[in-house]
Enzyme design. Structure first.
Site, short mmCIF file in Angstrom:
data_model
loop_
_atom_site.label_atom_id
_atom_site.label_comp_id
_atom_site.label_asym_id
_atom_site.label_seq_id
_atom_site.Cartn_x
_atom_site.Cartn_y
_atom_site.Cartn_z
N CYS B 118 6.81 -2.16 -5.22
CA CYS B 118 5.45 -1.61 -5.22
C CYS B 118 5.08 -0.95 -6.53
CB CYS B 118 5.29 -0.62 -4.06
SG CYS B 118 5.53 -1.40 -2.45
N HIS B 245 -0.32 4.18 -5.27
CA HIS B 245 0.02 2.98 -4.52
C HIS B 245 -0.32 3.25 -3.06
CE1 HIS B 245 2.12 0.02 -2.29
NE2 HIS B 245 3.12 0.81 -1.95
N ASN B 275 -0.78 -2.19 3.37
CA ASN B 275 -0.04 -1.94 2.13
C ASN B 275 0.21 -3.30 1.46
OD1 ASN B 275 2.11 -1.75 0.31
ND2 ASN B 275 3.18 -0.17 1.47
#
Lengths: 74, 331
Positions: B118, B245, B275
């Site tokens: 990520c 993020h 996500n």
């Protein structure tokens, strides 16, 4: 409920008012992520209690007892 | 590919594009095989739906769409290199980036994958900045594309509801460090002492220890964001938009509280898309730009955390740029 737990719950955006001491943690809105953050808030105050230890409490009263036990032992 | 022309060797963002599948899978559709309710998923993650690419849709497909859009946004000038941040490449060998470059009609330029989960976008931006500083490139196409749902166990309530498919891309050009869009210092870090916290073995599903991941994500993102702001000479009070993020709305809220930022200063784009791993920051930027919240001159602080563990943060002043994305998809 101890002033410390009440303060911490408020910081976590969990309204401590009206929650019964015998309420299960999940009923009180305290899931494992909230307990993870609670452990971090305690750490910032110099109190080391892991998320696992907090999660061992069944009720809000149990959780309060865990905090009370840990603080004098610092 | 060594060049020595033009003034300035700072990395400047000049184009943005994203790719987001149209399909959304709701919590009601998700929760059947998970043993949890739709409300539990929402309370746990802040997510009500996640974007999902259809069968046969590859990471390269998402990357090409985002890359095309970013190149159109940047307008003019070829790129000298392509970096694809992904942990869901289409093959173990070869890397996905060369195929993406070929489909974008960019034959011959160096193109490679970068795996930092990520945090991949921020790692790729730092590599792009390095290529520019070394005068090895004048314009670099950075793409972050992930299809994490392809790694998740459909019966795992921790991971299955969390992730969506998506891609985002930025064009980075050489310029002056005072140009709008110039990246501030990019701070990166990794700690591989406990790789099992978030892991997907070859041929196996992604697993994640939720509470521990939560604690590390909150600590790492809040600390590195503060450091990146300080390195850029900013106070947190100077930041118009903090763009973490988009891991989980609960993580974002905890980081925001730690940084003492108002909700209005935090860009969120997770509720309807999930996500999206390395793509989540450019998707949040594109969303905020499309709805008019993010405008030229705004001070942007970005931070990410992911498997590895990896984490990082950087800053930029948002530049004026065209937006070539289908706005209805990211509003």
């Amino acid at each position: 409920m101890s002033p410390l737990l009440s303060e911490l719950l408020t910081e976590l955006k969990v309204d401590p008012h009206g929650i019964r001491p015998d309420a299960l943690l999940e009923e009180a809105g305290l899931d494992s992520l909230t307990l993870a953050e609670l452990s971090m808030l305690l750490d910032e105050r110099g109190v080391k209690i892991g998320q696992d230890e907090l999660a061992a409490a069944a009720t809000l009263q149990d959780l309060d007892d865990t905090l009370t036990r840990s603080i004098p032992a610092r | 590919m060594r060049r020595r022309d033009g003034a300035g060797h700072a990395a400047v963002i000049c184009g943005l594009g994203v790719a987001l599948p149209d399909l959304r899978v709701s919590n009601d559709e998700m929760c059947g095989g998970l043993g949890v309710s739709a409300d539990w998923i929402r309370a746990r993650t802040g997510i009500t739906a996640r974007a999902r690419a259809g069968q046969g849709f590859s990471t390269a497909d998402l990357a090409v769409q985002a890359g095309e859009s970013a190149l159109a946004s940047a307008a003019g000038g070829a790129v000298d290199a392509l970096i694809l941040a992904t942990i869901t490449p289409d093959h173990r060998c070869p890397a996905t980036a060369p195929a993406v470059a070929a489909r974008l009609d960019l034959p011959g330029i160096p193109a490679f994958d970068l795996a930092a989960a990520c945090t991949g976008l921020l790692y790729a931006l730092q590599v792009a900045a390095g290529l520019i500083a070394a005068q090895a490139a004048r314009r670099v196409l950075v793409i972050a594309a992930d299809r994490i749902p392809s790694l998740t166990d459909p019966h795992d309530p921790v991971t299955a509801p969390l992730f969506g498919d998506g891609a985002g891309a930025l064009v980075v050009r050489a310029g002056a460090d005072t140009d709008p869009g110039a990246l501030g210092p990019v701070l990166l870090a990794a700690d591989g002492r406990d790789t099992s916290m978030i892991t997907a073995p070859h041929g196996g599903f992604l697993t994640m220890r939720g509470p521990e991941t939560f604690q590390h994500a909150v600590t790492r993102m809040s600390e590195t964001a503060q450091d990146a702001a300080a390195s850029a000479g900013w106070r947190l009070a100077d930041v118009d938009h903090f763009v973490p993020h988009q891991a989980n709305a609960r993580i974002t809220a905890a980081v925001r509280r730690r940084l003492g930022l108002a909700e209005s200063h935090v860009l969120e784009f997770i509720e309807q898309v999930g996500n999206t791993s390395a793509a989540s920051i450019p998707l949040a930027l594109a969303h905020a730009s499309a709805v008019g919240a993010l405008r030229p001159g705004h001070r942007v602080l970005m931070a990410a955390f992911g498997a590895g563990l990896t984490w990082g943060a950087t800053t930029l002043v948002w530049p004026a740029m065209n937006n070539a994305d289908r706005k209805e998809n990211i509003r």
